[in-house]
Each structure stands twice: as structure tokens, then as C-alpha cells.
Write a protein that holds these residues in place. Structure first.
Motif, PDB file in Angstrom:
ATOM      1  N   ASN A 124       2.295   7.260  -6.504  1.00  0.00           N
ATOM      2  CA  ASN A 124       1.092   7.849  -7.123  1.00  0.00           C
ATOM      3  C   ASN A 124       0.503   6.902  -8.158  1.00  0.00           C
ATOM      4  O   ASN A 124       0.222   7.285  -9.289  1.00  0.00           O
ATOM      5  CB  ASN A 124       1.402   9.208  -7.743  1.00  0.00           C
ATOM      6  N   LYS A 145       1.148   4.224  -2.808  1.00  0.00           N
ATOM      7  CA  LYS A 145       0.850   5.608  -2.427  1.00  0.00           C
ATOM      8  C   LYS A 145       2.011   6.532  -2.776  1.00  0.00           C
ATOM      9  O   LYS A 145       1.811   7.624  -3.309  1.00  0.00           O
ATOM     10  CB  LYS A 145       0.547   5.678  -0.938  1.00  0.00           C
ATOM     11  N   TRP A 157       0.827  -1.199   0.000  1.00  0.00           N
ATOM     12  CA  TRP A 157       0.000   0.000   0.000  1.00  0.00           C
ATOM     13  C   TRP A 157       0.865   1.254   0.000  1.00  0.00           C
ATOM     14  O   TRP A 157       0.608   2.202  -0.746  1.00  0.00           O
ATOM     15  CB  TRP A 157      -0.922  -0.017   1.223  1.00  0.00           C
ATOM     16  N   GLY A 168      -2.441   5.409  -8.363  1.00  0.00           N
ATOM     17  CA  GLY A 168      -3.851   5.499  -8.719  1.00  0.00           C
ATOM     18  C   GLY A 168      -4.578   4.219  -8.343  1.00  0.00           C
ATOM     19  O   GLY A 168      -3.989   3.268  -7.818  1.00  0.00           O
ATOM     20  N   LYS A 169      -5.866   4.190  -8.628  1.00  0.00           N
ATOM     21  CA  LYS A 169      -6.672   3.023  -8.234  1.00  0.00           C
ATOM     22  C   LYS A 169      -6.294   1.779  -9.020  1.00  0.00           C
ATOM     23  O   LYS A 169      -6.137   0.705  -8.456  1.00  0.00           O
ATOM     24  CB  LYS A 169      -8.156   3.324  -8.433  1.00  0.00           C
ATOM     25  N   PHE A 170      -6.149   1.921 -10.340  1.00  0.00           N
ATOM     26  CA  PHE A 170      -5.816   0.754 -11.153  1.00  0.00           C
ATOM     27  C   PHE A 170      -4.403   0.253 -10.847  1.00  0.00           C
ATOM     28  O   PHE A 170      -4.162  -0.952 -10.739  1.00  0.00           O
ATOM     29  CB  PHE A 170      -5.952   1.079 -12.642  1.00  0.00           C
ATOM     30  N   MET A 224      -2.775   0.610  -8.041  1.00  0.00           N
ATOM     31  CA  MET A 224      -2.794  -0.009  -6.715  1.00  0.00           C
ATOM     32  C   MET A 224      -3.387  -1.417  -6.796  1.00  0.00           C
ATOM     33  O   MET A 224      -2.893  -2.351  -6.159  1.00  0.00           O
ATOM     34  CB  MET A 224      -3.610   0.848  -5.756  1.00  0.00           C
ATOM     35  N   PHE A 225      -4.430  -1.572  -7.615  1.00  0.00           N
ATOM     36  CA  PHE A 225      -5.024  -2.892  -7.814  1.00  0.00           C
ATOM     37  C   PHE A 225      -4.007  -3.858  -8.397  1.00  0.00           C
ATOM     38  O   PHE A 225      -3.884  -4.999  -7.945  1.00  0.00           O
ATOM     39  CB  PHE A 225      -6.253  -2.786  -8.730  1.00  0.00           C
TER      40      PHE A 225
END
Length: 68
Positions: free
Chosen positions: A34, A31, A27, A36-38, A40-41
């Protein structure tokens, strides 16, 4: 409590803590970069597969040892 019982309990507790810590590291990596959501997934998916493989290997070994 015998040494074997202590070893089994501490192994479960410490491995759980290690897995949670690895999740925090993934995580934090996402972070700081940077991602992003994709992104991080993808990080959790790919890096999490290593942890999942380790856990599944141990589960399979326990089931195979218990069957014998």
C-alpha cells in the motif's frame, strides 16, 4: 544460425524479459505494501536505478569494445 548469433539474440530477449519481470516485481511490492503514488514512484526510482546501472554498464562496455 551460429552459436554466437543464437547467444546474442537469446541474451537480448531473455534480459529484456528479466527487466520486465523485475518491473512487475517492483509494482507488486508497492501494491502489496500500500505504498501509494509517491511510495510507488520512490520504489521504481530507487530499485530501477539498479537495473538502469546494469543496462548502462553493458552499453558502455559494448561501445568501448567496438571502438578498439
Amino acid at each position: 544460425m551460429s552459436e554466437e548469433q543464437f547467444t546474442n539474440v537469446s541474451l537480448i530477449v531473455l534480459l529484456t524479459g528479466l527487466i520486465i519481470f523485475i518491473g512487475f516485481i517492483i509494482w507488486d511490492l508497492g501494491k502489496k505494501s500500500n505504498a501509494g503514488k509517491f511510495g510507488m514512484f520512490i520504489l521504481f526510482l530507487v530499485l530501477g536505478f539498479g537495473v538502469l546501472g546494469f543496462v548502462l554498464k553493458n552499453v558502455l562496455v559494448e561501445f568501448l569494445v567496438l571502438k578498439q
